[in-house]
Design an enzyme around this catalytic site. Structure first.
Site, PDB file in Angstrom:
ATOM      1  N   HIS A  65      -9.346   1.832  -0.390  1.00  0.00           N
ATOM      2  CA  HIS A  65      -9.200   2.623   0.825  1.00  0.00           C
ATOM      3  C   HIS A  65     -10.553   2.523   1.525  1.00  0.00           C
ATOM      4  O   HIS A  65     -11.529   3.114   1.084  1.00  0.00           O
ATOM      5  CB  HIS A  65      -8.908   4.077   0.498  1.00  0.00           C
ATOM      6  CG  HIS A  65      -7.499   4.351   0.090  1.00  0.00           C
ATOM      7  ND1 HIS A  65      -6.918   3.770  -1.022  1.00  0.00           N
ATOM      8  CD2 HIS A  65      -6.555   5.174   0.636  1.00  0.00           C
ATOM      9  CE1 HIS A  65      -5.674   4.217  -1.136  1.00  0.00           C
ATOM     10  NE2 HIS A  65      -5.421   5.059  -0.143  1.00  0.00           N
TER      11      HIS A  65
ATOM     12  N   HIS B 291       1.668   5.287  -2.299  1.00  0.00           N
ATOM     13  CA  HIS B 291       1.222   6.313  -3.245  1.00  0.00           C
ATOM     14  C   HIS B 291       2.452   6.889  -3.942  1.00  0.00           C
ATOM     15  O   HIS B 291       3.003   7.908  -3.525  1.00  0.00           O
ATOM     16  CB  HIS B 291       0.423   7.404  -2.527  1.00  0.00           C
ATOM     17  CG  HIS B 291      -0.891   6.936  -2.006  1.00  0.00           C
ATOM     18  ND1 HIS B 291      -2.064   7.104  -2.708  1.00  0.00           N
ATOM     19  CD2 HIS B 291      -1.219   6.273  -0.865  1.00  0.00           C
ATOM     20  CE1 HIS B 291      -3.061   6.575  -2.017  1.00  0.00           C
ATOM     21  NE2 HIS B 291      -2.573   6.060  -0.892  1.00  0.00           N
TER      22      HIS B 291
ATOM     23  N   ASP C  68       2.483   3.349   2.909  1.00  0.00           N
ATOM     24  CA  ASP C  68       1.493   4.331   2.477  1.00  0.00           C
ATOM     25  C   ASP C  68       2.147   5.564   1.852  1.00  0.00           C
ATOM     26  O   ASP C  68       1.936   5.855   0.683  1.00  0.00           O
ATOM     27  CB  ASP C  68       0.577   4.735   3.631  1.00  0.00           C
ATOM     28  CG  ASP C  68      -0.732   5.367   3.160  1.00  0.00           C
ATOM     29  OD1 ASP C  68      -0.941   5.486   1.941  1.00  0.00           O
ATOM     30  OD2 ASP C  68      -1.546   5.741   4.002  1.00  0.00           O
TER      31      ASP C  68
ATOM     32  N   HIS D 101       0.854  -1.195   0.000  1.00  0.00           N
ATOM     33  CA  HIS D 101       0.000   0.000   0.000  1.00  0.00           C
ATOM     34  C   HIS D 101       0.885   1.239   0.000  1.00  0.00           C
ATOM     35  O   HIS D 101       1.478   1.608   1.011  1.00  0.00           O
ATOM     36  CB  HIS D 101      -0.935   0.033   1.207  1.00  0.00           C
ATOM     37  CG  HIS D 101      -1.933   1.154   1.117  1.00  0.00           C
ATOM     38  ND1 HIS D 101      -3.246   0.945   0.764  1.00  0.00           N
ATOM     39  CD2 HIS D 101      -1.812   2.488   1.291  1.00  0.00           C
ATOM     40  CE1 HIS D 101      -3.886   2.105   0.747  1.00  0.00           C
ATOM     41  NE2 HIS D 101      -3.023   3.068   1.066  1.00  0.00           N
TER      42      HIS D 101
ATOM     43  N   GLN E  19      -9.228   9.275  -5.939  1.00  0.00           N
ATOM     44  CA  GLN E  19      -8.913   9.949  -4.689  1.00  0.00           C
ATOM     45  C   GLN E  19     -10.061  10.842  -4.186  1.00  0.00           C
ATOM     46  O   GLN E  19     -10.328  10.918  -2.989  1.00  0.00           O
ATOM     47  CB  GLN E  19      -7.658  10.809  -4.872  1.00  0.00           C
ATOM     48  CG  GLN E  19      -7.319  11.736  -3.709  1.00  0.00           C
ATOM     49  CD  GLN E  19      -6.669  11.028  -2.547  1.00  0.00           C
ATOM     50  OE1 GLN E  19      -5.519  10.628  -2.617  1.00  0.00           O
ATOM     51  NE2 GLN E  19      -7.407  10.859  -1.458  1.00  0.00           N
TER      52      GLN E  19
ATOM     53  N   GLU F 293     -11.240   4.682   6.177  1.00  0.00           N
ATOM     54  CA  GLU F 293     -10.091   5.388   6.753  1.00  0.00           C
ATOM     55  C   GLU F 293     -10.616   6.622   7.499  1.00  0.00           C
ATOM     56  O   GLU F 293     -10.486   7.756   7.068  1.00  0.00           O
ATOM     57  CB  GLU F 293      -9.098   5.799   5.663  1.00  0.00           C
ATOM     58  CG  GLU F 293      -7.810   6.379   6.217  1.00  0.00           C
ATOM     59  CD  GLU F 293      -6.874   6.895   5.146  1.00  0.00           C
ATOM     60  OE1 GLU F 293      -5.788   7.372   5.509  1.00  0.00           O
ATOM     61  OE2 GLU F 293      -7.213   6.838   3.948  1.00  0.00           O
TER      62      GLU F 293
END
Length: 430
Positions: free
Chosen positions: A211, A60, A310, A58, A153, A214
């Site tokens: 996701h 970005h 992350d 995981h 996103q 969260e």
């Protein structure tokens, strides 16, 4: 026949000691004591730990190393990070995405991190991040396995063109279907997005990584919908819920229902310890919630749990170094996983468990596996986490692609040793 590489006298993560590892043609051809074959290169492990490579399932990568662009996240919150990323997206270029991602991959290799699953934002109509990371995936293929997740996103239904852009990204070659149901305008839209995304994945034969929840809101329960859709569409073993932080605030009775549903559907769980404990609980005074999802309880139900990094030096997290041992260390501390068995489990959360999530072929240290591994300055997995062990050698396809000198301190103390290896501080039997 001469081997390409022979490692002598290594300890393995499963507890075996004094083992030799023979490599030929990019594969491991032998794992046993006393291998005597000739080799183009031989390394004496001297009882140090040899592990399969670290995995971050995981991340970005489209945002990594962008810290301070266009400004700093002064509050340190998730929402300001999202707002900052929205500002950066407007000025993002493919070249900038590629340059930062390649720099991060250099760092990853030095840390023995040879497989990464990265979410890439598809709410930019230009799909700049997608174009950049597809180029990066091709460039780094000889030394890092990179999976890409089409990630809306700003919300699949909340962002005007996200549905169309997500499909465009998949058509361009992005591997996995992503989503963010808790960020939709309503709980109903969130549930509807999970259904839509899972149907797209089922139709295209793809995996799903959302996701999911969260948030600190205990009523954010989209993981339940993900488990249901996984069962309905026959996606068992192909779906993952990332973060799952609302679970740290949920009623215990409800969780006692939820975890068996996840286990039955074979939904994977990905916690992100560094980010979870930094961004969650921001509205609390004291007592303050930890933020990380219920890792020990998931383990008890046989749910496959992995830890992700992350973010590294981006709008959400200004720290990080690509060190999955730091991630494992934080994960075990926050989850209070301090038994010897539980600490070994934390090591698995950055190696074998994410390998299962990513479906990596030939992963491991056994005959027939790919000759990909890392030699650590530690005797076992617990010591590796405790010391954030130096990566003495990183091997890909039987070739050493990174080396770091051992960490040894020189002392100038009367009557004391001249040098200290951190591992020498381990307790000794009397």
């Amino acid at each position: 026949m001469s081997l390409d590489l022979l490692i002598k006298n290594a300890n393995l993560a499963d507890g075996r000691t004094g083992v030799d590892i023979a490599c030929e043609g990019g594969r491991i051809t032998g794992v046993e004591p006393g291998i005597t074959a000739e080799a183009a290169r031989t390394i004496d492990a001297d009882g140090q730990l040899l592990s399969p490579p670290f995995i971050d399932c995981h991340f970005h990568m489209d945002a990594t190393l962008s810290l301070g662009l266009p400004r700093m996240n002064e509050s340190g919150t998730l929402l300001e990070g999202i707002a900052l990323w929205g500002e950066l997206k407007e000025i993002l270029t493919v070249d900038a995405v590629v340059e930062r991602a390649l720099r991060y991959c250099d760092l990853a290799v030095s840390q023995g991190l040879l497989a990464i699953r990265s979410h890439v934002d598809v709410c930019d109509d230009r799909l700049t991040g997608v174009e950049g990371l597809l180029e990066v995936r091709e460039k780094i293929a000889p030394y890092i396995d990179l999976q890409l997740v089409a990630f809306p996103q700003d919300g699949l239904f909340r962002s005007p063109n996200a549905e169309k852009n997500l499909l465009r990204a998949l058509d361009m070659g992005v591997d996995i279907v992503g989503g963010i149901p808790h960020f939709e305008r309503t709980m109903e839209d969130g549930a509807r997005s999970v259904k839509w995304l899972c149907e797209i994945a089922a139709d295209r034969g793809l995996m799903v990584d959302l996701h999911c929840d969260e948030t600190d809101d205990p009523m954010s329960r989209h993981i339940e919908t993900l488990a249901y859709e996984t069962q309905r569409l026959g996606l068992q073993g192909r779906t993952a819920g990332s973060h799952l932080t609302s679970m740290h605030s949920m009623d215990n009775y409800y969780v006692s229902k939820l975890l068996p549903l996840m286990a039955e559907a074979e939904v994977h769980a990905i916690a992100n310890p560094l980010i979870n404990i930094t961004l969650q609980g921001r509205h609390d005074t004291y007592p303050k919630r930890r933020g990380q999802t219920r890792v020990p309880e998931m383990r008890g139900y046989g749910i496959n749990v992995a830890f992700g990094h992350d973010c590294v030096m981006d709008p959400w997290y200004s720290m990080g170094s690509g060190d999955m041992l730091e991630v494992a260390s934080m994960g075990l501390h926050v989850a209070q996983m301090t038994s010897r068995e539980a600490m070994r489990y934390a090591f698995d959360c950055v190696t074998t468990h994410p390998a299962k999530i990513m479906g990596l072929e030939g992963y491991g240290v056994d005959t027939g596996c790919k000759a990909d591994f890392v030699l650590l300055q530690a005797r076992d997995t617990i010591e590796a986490i405790r010391l954030k062990a130096t990566r003495l050698a990183v091997v890909r396809a039987g070739k050493v692609i990174s080396q770091t000198p051992p960490r040894v301190a020189a002392l100038s103390l009367p009557g004391r040793p001249e040098t200290i290896d951190p591992a020498s501080y381990a307790p000794r039997a009397n």
